[in-house]
Write a protein that holds these residues in place. Structure first.
Motif, mmCIF file in Angstrom:
data_model
loop_
_atom_site.group_PDB
_atom_site.id
_atom_site.type_symbol
_atom_site.label_atom_id
_atom_site.label_comp_id
_atom_site.label_asym_id
_atom_site.label_seq_id
_atom_site.Cartn_x
_atom_site.Cartn_y
_atom_site.Cartn_z
ATOM 1 N N THR A 68 -0.329 18.305 0.468
ATOM 2 C CA THR A 68 0.678 18.185 -0.575
ATOM 3 C C THR A 68 0.337 17.053 -1.532
ATOM 4 O O THR A 68 -0.039 15.955 -1.083
ATOM 5 C CB THR A 68 2.085 17.945 0.017
ATOM 6 N N PRO A 69 0.473 17.272 -2.841
ATOM 7 C CA PRO A 69 0.260 16.185 -3.803
ATOM 8 C C PRO A 69 1.510 15.324 -3.987
ATOM 9 O O PRO A 69 1.485 14.331 -4.710
ATOM 10 C CB PRO A 69 -0.061 16.940 -5.098
ATOM 11 N N ASN A 70 2.623 15.706 -3.305
ATOM 12 C CA ASN A 70 3.875 14.952 -3.422
ATOM 13 C C ASN A 70 4.412 14.607 -2.029
ATOM 14 O O ASN A 70 5.477 15.074 -1.622
ATOM 15 C CB ASN A 70 4.914 15.771 -4.200
ATOM 16 N N PRO A 71 3.680 13.809 -1.255
ATOM 17 C CA PRO A 71 4.099 13.514 0.124
ATOM 18 C C PRO A 71 5.310 12.587 0.174
ATOM 19 O O PRO A 71 5.501 11.741 -0.702
ATOM 20 C CB PRO A 71 2.867 12.840 0.726
ATOM 21 N N VAL A 72 6.122 12.757 1.206
ATOM 22 C CA VAL A 72 7.282 11.898 1.468
ATOM 23 C C VAL A 72 7.072 11.234 2.823
ATOM 24 O O VAL A 72 6.884 11.926 3.838
ATOM 25 C CB VAL A 72 8.596 12.700 1.463
ATOM 26 N N TYR A 73 7.114 9.899 2.854
ATOM 27 C CA TYR A 73 6.785 9.162 4.077
ATOM 28 C C TYR A 73 8.007 8.519 4.738
ATOM 29 O O TYR A 73 8.253 8.711 5.908
ATOM 30 C CB TYR A 73 5.731 8.086 3.776
ATOM 31 N N ASN A 74 8.721 7.671 4.005
ATOM 32 C CA ASN A 74 9.861 6.924 4.564
ATOM 33 C C ASN A 74 9.459 6.147 5.824
ATOM 34 O O ASN A 74 10.124 6.238 6.861
ATOM 35 C CB ASN A 74 11.024 7.853 4.885
ATOM 36 N N GLU A 75 8.412 5.375 5.737
ATOM 37 C CA GLU A 75 7.945 4.566 6.866
ATOM 38 C C GLU A 75 8.034 3.087 6.515
ATOM 39 O O GLU A 75 7.753 2.689 5.376
ATOM 40 C CB GLU A 75 6.510 4.944 7.243
ATOM 41 N N THR A 76 8.418 2.290 7.499
ATOM 42 C CA THR A 76 8.669 0.861 7.290
ATOM 43 C C THR A 76 7.633 0.026 8.031
ATOM 44 O O THR A 76 7.328 0.297 9.204
ATOM 45 C CB THR A 76 10.081 0.494 7.787
ATOM 46 N N PHE A 77 7.131 -1.020 7.353
ATOM 47 C CA PHE A 77 6.157 -1.950 7.948
ATOM 48 C C PHE A 77 6.606 -3.378 7.681
ATOM 49 O O PHE A 77 7.179 -3.676 6.619
ATOM 50 C CB PHE A 77 4.767 -1.725 7.353
ATOM 51 N N SER A 78 6.345 -4.251 8.644
ATOM 52 C CA SER A 78 6.723 -5.665 8.509
ATOM 53 C C SER A 78 5.501 -6.549 8.723
ATOM 54 O O SER A 78 4.645 -6.256 9.570
ATOM 55 C CB SER A 78 7.818 -6.033 9.519
ATOM 56 N N PHE A 79 5.449 -7.646 7.955
ATOM 57 C CA PHE A 79 4.365 -8.620 8.057
ATOM 58 C C PHE A 79 4.976 -10.024 8.144
ATOM 59 O O PHE A 79 5.997 -10.309 7.502
ATOM 60 C CB PHE A 79 3.444 -8.558 6.830
ATOM 61 N N LYS A 80 4.340 -10.894 8.931
ATOM 62 C CA LYS A 80 4.747 -12.292 8.988
ATOM 63 C C LYS A 80 4.158 -13.014 7.776
ATOM 64 O O LYS A 80 2.955 -12.956 7.524
ATOM 65 C CB LYS A 80 4.258 -12.955 10.274
ATOM 66 N N ALA A 81 5.041 -13.688 7.032
ATOM 67 C CA ALA A 81 4.590 -14.430 5.847
ATOM 68 C C ALA A 81 5.536 -15.597 5.614
ATOM 69 O O ALA A 81 6.736 -15.386 5.380
ATOM 70 C CB ALA A 81 4.548 -13.527 4.616
ATOM 71 N N ASP A 82 5.012 -16.803 5.700
ATOM 72 C CA ASP A 82 5.828 -17.991 5.461
ATOM 73 C C ASP A 82 6.220 -18.062 3.989
ATOM 74 O O ASP A 82 5.512 -17.583 3.101
ATOM 75 C CB ASP A 82 5.050 -19.253 5.868
ATOM 76 N N GLN A 83 7.376 -18.664 3.740
ATOM 77 C CA GLN A 83 7.869 -18.737 2.366
ATOM 78 C C GLN A 83 6.920 -19.497 1.451
ATOM 79 O O GLN A 83 6.826 -19.205 0.255
ATOM 80 C CB GLN A 83 9.263 -19.393 2.359
ATOM 81 N N THR A 84 6.199 -20.461 2.007
ATOM 82 C CA THR A 84 5.254 -21.231 1.195
ATOM 83 C C THR A 84 4.030 -20.410 0.793
ATOM 84 O O THR A 84 3.283 -20.815 -0.093
ATOM 85 C CB THR A 84 4.799 -22.481 1.971
ATOM 86 N N GLU A 85 3.826 -19.253 1.439
ATOM 87 C CA GLU A 85 2.665 -18.417 1.149
ATOM 88 C C GLU A 85 2.932 -17.366 0.077
ATOM 89 O O GLU A 85 2.006 -16.656 -0.333
ATOM 90 C CB GLU A 85 2.195 -17.718 2.433
ATOM 91 N N LEU A 86 4.190 -17.230 -0.373
ATOM 92 C CA LEU A 86 4.524 -16.168 -1.316
ATOM 93 C C LEU A 86 3.871 -16.360 -2.678
ATOM 94 O O LEU A 86 3.738 -15.406 -3.442
ATOM 95 C CB LEU A 86 6.048 -16.072 -1.469
#
Length: 417
Positions: free
Chosen positions: A338-356
């Protein structure tokens, strides 16, 4: 001499046995006394020499309970019926004889709960603790809402049929005062065929209660996505799209015994034409307390697949970078053909506020073919001013300014590496 010894031994043994017997008797009497004492202590509050005083105490306790828990219901225990069969009672009948020392006095005011003579209040039950949670799905609408749609789904394994029930839509926002809505239902990735509901005349809150059937194998079911398009028909018979609902089936446990009733808020369809290499929609959120960066990959559209084949798998790879140095990556499941895929998947990463200020996210849409090298269909990078400009920079800054809130946007894909 021997006879005296035997007599002495017999006397000693007899004394010991007598001592043991007296001990056992004393123990049994002590246990019986303890039981009688505990029973007397239990029923002592019921015994009375002043009937009016006890009823006054009960009236005071009932008044206190009503003042503290106005909606509570008294919990009543009836008296013990000694040696009597259950009989029909009226408000004035007494089951126990007056000589019974354990009967609760009948003088004084009677409450409507005294259906059994001698019953007395020992506590209350709060009905609020046993109520089902109130359904607020028809009253709590977010700001800027353009409507909400209710539907249900179930899957029949033997006949391989997906049953979709269109229930209702509420709080539509049409371009004119009057509204005559209907709904088209697609089972993606097939966008050529659809099923359509009846048109409901002049209502912003249509009730449909219509059933639809899609034929789909169990192997392909989790690869499919339901798409609802809500239209309004004007006086010139023109169709105006009011909103859509996209619902992937891959995260649902669909069985014949499990009919899911679901509601979703309508979303506005992106009416802009796809960019040259396609577009991707995702949400960003940052939790400053946990130091967690969350990415929700929603969907892509207009992808330029290198080969139109059901065997083609398309997935999204999400990579966290810091100072252009790779930190970690995660990827979605591959959706086929399909050229119009639907995923709805969630990912999380650790990132300190000073790294933004030095971190960035790269989202790459990749095509995998059997036995061939993975192809890059497009890529987008979001992050601070150091790496991005335009919509990508705005998305990153809005995420930081709205902590713990999901910020959703579409982005054009490009082929730059």
């Amino acid at each position: 001499m021997a006879e005296q010894a035997v007599a002495v031994a017999g006397g000693i043994i007899g004394g010991i046995l007598l001592f043991i017997l007296l001990g056992i008797t004393a123990y049994l009497l002590w246990k019986k006394c303890c039981r009688l004492f505990s029973y007397e202590k239990l029923i002592n509050p019921v015994k009375t020499t002043n009937e009016n005083a006890i009823f006054q105490d009960q009236a005071n306790s009932e008044i206190h309970l009503k003042s503290t828990r106005s909606r509570s219901v008294p919990f009543i225990i009836p008296p013990t019926l000694h040696g009597r069969d259950w009989i029909h009672l009226t408000n004035e009948e007494q089951v126990q004889e007056d000589r019974d020392p354990f009967m609760t006095p009948q003088s004084g005011p009677r409450s409507s709960f005294h259906s059994l003579a001698g019953a007395y209040v020992v506590g209350t039950i709060n009905p609020d603790l046993y109520k089902f949670p109130e359904d607020k799905s028809e009253t709590d609408f977010p700001d800027g809402s353009i409507g909400r749609l209710w539907f249900s789904i179930e899957y029949e394994q033997e006949s391989e049929r997906l049953l979709v029930s269109l229930i209702k839509v509420r709080k539509l926002q049409p371009p004119a005062d009057s509204c005559s809505p209907f709904v088209k239902i697609y089972l993606l990735p097939d966008e050529r065929s659809y099923l359509q509901s009846k048109t409901k005349r002049k209502t912003l809150n249509p009730q449909f209660d219509e059933n639809f059937v899609f034929q789909v194998s169990s192997k392909m079911l989790l690869q499919r996505t339901l798409k609802f398009l809500v239209y309004h028909v004007d006086k010139q018979k023109k169709h105006h799209l009011l909103g859509q609902v996209i619902f992937p089936l891959k995260n649902e446990a669909l069985t014949e015994d499990n009919k899911l009733v679901i509601w979703r808020d309508l979303e506005k369809e992106n009416l802009e034409p796809p960019s040259e290499h396609g577009d991707i929609q995702f949400s960003l959120s940052y939790n400053d307390y946990l130091g967690r960066l969350t990415v929700v990959v929603l969907r892509a559209r207009g992808l330029k697949l290198q080969e139109e084949s059901p065997a083609v798998g398309v997935y999204v790879k999400v990579s966290l970078m810091n100072h252009n140095k790779f930190i970690k990556s995660k990827k979605t499941a591959a959706l086929l053909g399909t050229p119009n895929p639907v995923y709805n998947e969630t990912f999380s990463f650790k990132a300190d506020q000073t790294e933004l200020d030095t971190a960035s996210l790269s989202l790459s849409v990749l095509q995998s073919n059997k036995g061939e090298k993975t192809l890059l269909l497009g890529r987008v990078v979001v992050g601070p001013f150091m790496y991005t400009r335009g919509r990508e920079l705005e998305h990153w800054n809005e995420m930081i300014s709205k902590p713990k809130e999901l910020v959703k946007r579409w982005h054009a894909l490009c082929h730059s590496t």
